[in-house]
Enzyme design. Sequence first.
Site, mmCIF file in Angstrom:
data_model
loop_
_atom_site.group_PDB
_atom_site.id
_atom_site.type_symbol
_atom_site.label_atom_id
_atom_site.label_comp_id
_atom_site.label_asym_id
_atom_site.label_seq_id
_atom_site.Cartn_x
_atom_site.Cartn_y
_atom_site.Cartn_z
ATOM 1 N N GLU A 183 1.735 1.000 5.944
ATOM 2 C CA GLU A 183 2.503 2.234 6.131
ATOM 3 C C GLU A 183 2.114 2.943 7.434
ATOM 4 O O GLU A 183 1.835 4.148 7.441
ATOM 5 C CB GLU A 183 2.292 3.176 4.928
ATOM 6 C CG GLU A 183 2.755 2.567 3.614
ATOM 7 C CD GLU A 183 2.745 3.535 2.447
ATOM 8 O OE1 GLU A 183 3.643 3.464 1.618
ATOM 9 O OE2 GLU A 183 1.809 4.368 2.372
ATOM 10 N N GLU A 252 7.092 -2.111 -1.814
ATOM 11 C CA GLU A 252 6.744 -1.133 -2.847
ATOM 12 C C GLU A 252 8.006 -0.486 -3.399
ATOM 13 O O GLU A 252 8.540 0.442 -2.800
ATOM 14 C CB GLU A 252 5.804 -0.038 -2.296
ATOM 15 C CG GLU A 252 4.426 -0.532 -1.917
ATOM 16 C CD GLU A 252 3.464 0.604 -1.537
ATOM 17 O OE1 GLU A 252 3.765 1.779 -1.863
ATOM 18 O OE2 GLU A 252 2.424 0.304 -0.931
#
Length: 841
Positions: A183, A252
Amino acid sequence: MGRWWPAALLGCAVAMAVLAAAVECAVTYDKKAVLINGQRRILFSGSIHYPRSTPDMWEGLIQKAKDGGLDVIQTYVFWNGHEPTPGNYYFEERYDLVRFIKTVQKAGLFVHLRIGPYICGEWNFGGFPVWLKYVPGISFRTDNEPFKMAMQGFTEKIVGMMKSEKLFASQGGPIILSQIENEYGPEGKEFGAPGKSYINWAAKMAVGLGTGVPWVMCKEDDAPDPVINACNGFYCDAFSPNKPYKPMMWTEAWSGWFTEFGGTIRQRPVEDLAFAVARFVQKGGSFINYYMYHGGTNFGRTAGGPFITTSYDYDAPIDEYGLVREPKHSHLKELHRAVKLCEQALVSVDPAVTTLGTMQEAHVFRSPSGCAAFLANYNSKSYAKVVFNNANYNLPPWSISILPDCKNVVFNTATVGVQTSHMQMWADGASSMMFERYDEEVDSLAAAPLLSTTGLLEQLNVTRDTSDYLWYITSVDVNPSEKFLQGGAPLSLSVQSAGHALHVFVNGQLQGSAYGTREDRRISYKGNANLRAGTNKIALLSVACGLPNVGVHYETWNTGVVGPVVLHGLDEGSRDLTWQTWSYQVGLKGEQMNLNSLEGSSSVEWMQGSLLAQNQQPLAWYRAYFETPSGDEPLALDMGSMGKGQIWINGQSIGRYWTAYANGDCKACSYTGTFRAPKCQAGCGQPTQRWYHVPRSWLQPTRNLLVVFEELGGDSSKIALVKRSVSSVCADVSEDHPNIKNWQIESYGEPEYHRPKVHLRCAPGQTISAIKFASFGTPLGTCGSFQQGDCHSASSHTVLEKKCMGLQRCVVAISPDNFGGDPCPNVMKRVAVEAVCSPTA
């Protein structure tokens, strides 16, 4: 495996599981999918983090994931667990990464290994070891040589281990993908050019390790070739990779959300999660990972945050304790099965998209191998009747129907035909506990301080995270002539702290406590200070509640009492204590004496009996012994009567507890409409976390040692060991429920028609002891609050009792014949049932 998984898992992982021989796999990718041995694959994956459960749970968790239709297990690698001090590695017990991966391999599943080594994950310090902060000249996650050197060293260590154990698919192992960084997109924007050169370096470093499998970066639009950039979020159908030759991957898909002490439980309806996944697949997505599939437990002091709860349940398809959560687990299983029936068409061609209405569309995949269609209704308010291929279809709001032959609906994301299970925590009374108490010594503090200095020090710089606790101690001299001593207004003390919790003591007595929040860690404390004439001792106990795990350069954020610390109301006005001499004591006396261990707990005199109950003492240690309860249900400690602290069983840390009451908005929640974390809240007005998971593998048959450290004061007599089990199961299934069997029959030319069925199943060791509600007709309400509708078959209850009572599981076909006739012809009927599950006698 049956015929539901066409060529699905017959890759190297299964070949290895069956033949116990290494079959080398080529893993590549193109714009459609990840290719395993030249075959494009739709891959369903689930996150299971090995340190968040115990090794004896792993096999069961992975099997439940496989039963749920997963192909891949995805996990982070936890640097701070594996390298607690520089160069000293730990790969035992919950951190036995190789054992975990081999357990996945044995089950015939693949692995996506997210090495990071930054992981976020609501994990202490984002997975970085705290010692890394003290490497000279370091700056995290940017173009910084000391950081890059440490990161490369750990990444090489993990890749080297995997290679030596032959765990990459290129060596015949189960690892088909690896992730570097995590991320980074939002950080990269903040860092500018150094961020860009860092991410290019990270990609080049990872690819240079020669794993033979593709590398992934998530939430990083600039992932340099050949690294695949992937999406994280509640929905990812708007995502497209940064190059036309990379596949659409969703690393995710958030199955729920984490909890923080003082917050509500966040739940995500399975109808919306299934809808999100189907939206992604119809757009061409071919890798979907549920984050989390099993969330587990933040044992010890591993929870990040600050204020992340010890439970990391995440509303996942497998709950914190390792039990399947229904209907989430089985509804997703049916989704996976339906998608796999379309796999060949999905990976062969791009969809043709046609409009079926203002908010309805069809994605049609026509390939030489056949035709598959996804019919979507994006309207969150109403059903839609659509015409597709000259046939009529009724689409519930906010849903997608899957047609593996472009004709028959085998699955609709909003039509749940599987059971709902209600869980309970129950004490069987077998393990009552007699507690003894030992009071933490506050009076003798600073007798032998760790260090004394002028002014206030940052907490982490002193503790290096060896303990949550740091004492700040100073003394204040008070002139006997002060007005407040002659009945004037009392003194007050104000303290500014960077977090996370603060307990203020004057002369050994607790004056008050204050807490930050996840949104604002800082504390502004102001309270009365009960000083006397002469010398007074002020002791501030600063408590860390999990180190931050996300944010730009969070390694530079402060913790602890930063000041000013000011005494108000003296004759002179205010006295600033900030730059006085302060003494520091790391941790609690009880921690230094290892009171939480089997040996240490016998080194002091514990108070027993009536003395114990006299007052709810702050800073108290409690000890009790208990027997291991019979059965194999998961266990938990009910800590609802206590305040805040930590728990150990047989020397192993269960984690932090805090009976903080949840503040939020728990209004009724519909699955329709865009989901965001605050949408579906539960537990308002209850403790955020009342029960704490006790792994059975940590227990011995008799005389288990429970030690609790309580910061505020609580009633230890009400602490109880409880079992988690299913209390009741419900089903609510319509006569026209989509049925995969019918599609299969048509495909194979068999002439019979299969009616939808109600399936009820209690947990192993349980049977159905009562039918609480049953109605064939038009029942109303939901599980736990069903009611009869206008149409109801009088024999409903008798039929269900006859078919189900005394059994662990039962199946009832939905047909008028089964219920003694049709209670309302020409009306679409349903069967709704609620059954009670009880331990088998």
